[in-house]
Motif scaffolding. Sequence first.
Motif, PDB file in Angstrom:
ATOM      1  N   GLY A 108       0.750  -1.053  -0.111  1.00 50.63           N
ATOM      2  CA  GLY A 108      -0.046   0.084   0.032  1.00 50.63           C
ATOM      3  C   GLY A 108       0.729   1.275  -0.013  1.00 50.63           C
ATOM      4  O   GLY A 108       0.531   2.402  -0.141  1.00 50.63           O
ATOM      5  N   ASP A 109       2.098   1.191   0.354  1.00 46.34           N
ATOM      6  CA  ASP A 109       3.157   2.278   0.228  1.00 46.34           C
ATOM      7  C   ASP A 109       3.391   2.397  -1.114  1.00 46.34           C
ATOM      8  O   ASP A 109       4.253   1.787  -1.787  1.00 46.34           O
ATOM      9  N   ILE A 110       3.017   3.585  -1.761  1.00 48.15           N
ATOM     10  CA  ILE A 110       3.118   3.832  -3.251  1.00 48.15           C
ATOM     11  C   ILE A 110       4.345   3.970  -3.557  1.00 48.15           C
ATOM     12  O   ILE A 110       4.944   3.708  -4.673  1.00 48.15           O
ATOM     13  N   ALA A 111       5.068   4.965  -2.685  1.00 46.87           N
ATOM     14  CA  ALA A 111       6.684   5.551  -2.838  1.00 46.87           C
ATOM     15  C   ALA A 111       7.289   4.200  -2.803  1.00 46.87           C
ATOM     16  O   ALA A 111       8.359   3.811  -3.968  1.00 46.87           O
ATOM     17  N   SER A 112       6.989   3.150  -2.069  1.00 53.93           N
ATOM     18  CA  SER A 112       7.890   1.798  -1.932  1.00 53.93           C
ATOM     19  C   SER A 112       7.591   1.064  -3.172  1.00 53.93           C
ATOM     20  O   SER A 112       8.837   0.344  -4.013  1.00 53.93           O
ATOM     21  N   SER A 113       6.472   0.800  -3.781  1.00 53.82           N
ATOM     22  CA  SER A 113       6.054   0.441  -4.889  1.00 53.82           C
ATOM     23  C   SER A 113       6.747   0.974  -6.010  1.00 53.82           C
ATOM     24  O   SER A 113       7.318   0.371  -6.985  1.00 53.82           O
ATOM     25  N   ASP A 114       6.709   2.189  -6.176  1.00 49.99           N
ATOM     26  CA  ASP A 114       7.368   2.978  -7.520  1.00 49.99           C
ATOM     27  C   ASP A 114       8.817   2.506  -7.310  1.00 49.99           C
ATOM     28  O   ASP A 114       9.174   2.611  -8.513  1.00 49.99           O
ATOM     29  N   ALA A 115       9.464   3.039  -6.161  1.00 48.27           N
ATOM     30  CA  ALA A 115      10.869   2.437  -6.347  1.00 48.27           C
ATOM     31  C   ALA A 115      11.380   1.240  -6.924  1.00 48.27           C
ATOM     32  O   ALA A 115      12.276   0.920  -7.597  1.00 48.27           O
ATOM     33  N   ILE A 116      10.664   0.128  -6.458  1.00 46.27           N
ATOM     34  CA  ILE A 116      10.947  -1.305  -7.046  1.00 46.27           C
ATOM     35  C   ILE A 116      10.531  -1.214  -8.392  1.00 46.27           C
ATOM     36  O   ILE A 116      11.396  -1.721  -9.050  1.00 46.27           O
ATOM     37  N   PHE A 117       9.548  -0.710  -8.819  1.00 48.45           N
ATOM     38  CA  PHE A 117       9.402  -0.755 -10.490  1.00 48.45           C
ATOM     39  C   PHE A 117      10.230   0.157 -11.158  1.00 48.45           C
ATOM     40  O   PHE A 117      10.392  -0.257 -12.356  1.00 48.45           O
ATOM     41  N   GLN A 118      10.814   1.075 -10.660  1.00 49.53           N
ATOM     42  CA  GLN A 118      11.709   2.211 -11.398  1.00 49.53           C
ATOM     43  C   GLN A 118      12.817   1.565 -11.654  1.00 49.53           C
ATOM     44  O   GLN A 118      13.801   1.521 -12.458  1.00 49.53           O
ATOM     45  N   LYS A 119      13.270   0.767 -10.544  1.00 47.21           N
ATOM     46  CA  LYS A 119      14.556   0.042 -10.201  1.00 47.21           C
ATOM     47  C   LYS A 119      14.685  -1.142 -11.192  1.00 47.21           C
ATOM     48  O   LYS A 119      15.646  -1.535 -11.702  1.00 47.21           O
ATOM     49  N   HIS A 120      13.571  -1.949 -10.984  1.00 44.96           N
ATOM     50  CA  HIS A 120      13.600  -3.198 -11.723  1.00 44.96           C
ATOM     51  C   HIS A 120      12.676  -3.432 -12.957  1.00 44.96           C
ATOM     52  O   HIS A 120      12.702  -4.499 -13.785  1.00 44.96           O
ATOM     53  N   GLY A 121      11.910  -2.464 -13.244  1.00 42.42           N
ATOM     54  CA  GLY A 121      10.970  -2.710 -14.308  1.00 42.42           C
ATOM     55  C   GLY A 121       9.890  -3.650 -14.183  1.00 42.42           C
ATOM     56  O   GLY A 121       9.442  -3.880 -12.664  1.00 42.42           O
ATOM     57  N   LEU A 122       9.391  -4.180 -15.157  1.00 40.24           N
ATOM     58  CA  LEU A 122       7.920  -4.766 -14.992  1.00 40.24           C
ATOM     59  C   LEU A 122       8.248  -6.321 -14.727  1.00 40.24           C
ATOM     60  O   LEU A 122       9.606  -6.875 -14.860  1.00 40.24           O
ATOM     61  N   PHE A 123       7.362  -7.070 -14.294  1.00 41.74           N
ATOM     62  CA  PHE A 123       7.816  -8.431 -14.028  1.00 41.74           C
ATOM     63  C   PHE A 123       6.610  -9.491 -14.810  1.00 41.74           C
ATOM     64  O   PHE A 123       5.466  -8.994 -15.141  1.00 41.74           O
ATOM     65  N   ASP A 124       7.096 -10.711 -15.025  1.00 43.21           N
ATOM     66  CA  ASP A 124       6.285 -11.336 -15.783  1.00 43.21           C
ATOM     67  C   ASP A 124       5.513 -12.314 -15.050  1.00 43.21           C
ATOM     68  O   ASP A 124       3.782 -12.469 -15.124  1.00 43.21           O
ATOM     69  N   THR A 125       5.668 -12.378 -13.473  1.00 39.12           N
ATOM     70  CA  THR A 125       4.996 -13.085 -12.656  1.00 39.12           C
ATOM     71  C   THR A 125       4.925 -12.429 -11.266  1.00 39.12           C
ATOM     72  O   THR A 125       6.391 -12.221 -10.946  1.00 39.12           O
ATOM     73  N   VAL A 126       3.975 -12.455 -10.533  1.00 39.27           N
ATOM     74  CA  VAL A 126       4.141 -12.124  -9.097  1.00 39.27           C
ATOM     75  C   VAL A 126       3.618 -13.282  -8.289  1.00 39.27           C
ATOM     76  O   VAL A 126       2.554 -13.747  -8.485  1.00 39.27           O
ATOM     77  N   PHE A 127       4.602 -13.591  -7.365  1.00 39.48           N
ATOM     78  CA  PHE A 127       4.110 -14.675  -6.304  1.00 39.48           C
ATOM     79  C   PHE A 127       3.402 -13.963  -4.922  1.00 39.48           C
ATOM     80  O   PHE A 127       4.105 -13.071  -4.544  1.00 39.48           O
ATOM     81  N   LEU A 128       2.264 -14.763  -4.589  1.00 41.39           N
ATOM     82  CA  LEU A 128       1.971 -14.203  -3.434  1.00 41.39           C
ATOM     83  C   LEU A 128       1.444 -15.452  -2.606  1.00 41.39           C
ATOM     84  O   LEU A 128       0.395 -15.806  -2.528  1.00 41.39           O
ATOM     85  N   ALA A 129       2.357 -15.995  -1.849  1.00 38.25           N
ATOM     86  CA  ALA A 129       2.010 -17.119  -1.085  1.00 38.25           C
ATOM     87  C   ALA A 129       1.775 -16.980   0.400  1.00 38.25           C
ATOM     88  O   ALA A 129       2.446 -16.141   0.706  1.00 38.25           O
ATOM     89  N   ASP A 130       0.562 -17.180   0.887  1.00 36.65           N
ATOM     90  CA  ASP A 130       0.493 -16.679   2.305  1.00 36.65           C
ATOM     91  C   ASP A 130       0.362 -15.533   2.893  1.00 36.65           C
ATOM     92  O   ASP A 130       0.916 -14.928   3.846  1.00 36.65           O
ATOM     93  N   LEU A 131      -0.335 -14.711   2.009  1.00 36.33           N
ATOM     94  CA  LEU A 131      -0.271 -13.165   2.349  1.00 36.33           C
ATOM     95  C   LEU A 131      -1.391 -12.819   3.519  1.00 36.33           C
ATOM     96  O   LEU A 131      -1.350 -11.876   4.204  1.00 36.33           O
TER      97      LEU A 131
END
Length: 123
Positions: free
Chosen positions: A96-119
Amino acid sequence: RLIPAHSLWGHCLWNGAQVLADMIEDSVLDVRGKRIMELGAGAGLPSILSVLLGAELVVATDFPDKQIIENLRRNVAANVPRLEQSKIHICAHRWGDIASSDAIFQKHGLFDTVFLADLVSWR
């Protein structure tokens, strides 16, 4: 390696992570050449296995708790060969922290797959 008892449940290897790891190992989920993000990585089993089985990039995230993030780094260092370690990145991330999410996407780009196990915890 798991951390000692922790209020954020980072001391457990949850069933979802084990099932996800089995699916990766059995090629039900083909990670070869893929860009993977794992949310709530905990000990990092699915992320580590993804690197070992040919993922192009893995970003393993968990709550920004020093003990959880340090343990995740330790598990990567202990289980991923040095030459492959550049393919996995550990990021503290608060959902939910938009700045945290933006920083990840700016540094690493887009992803093919996102894993969400036991969230979702039992609370």
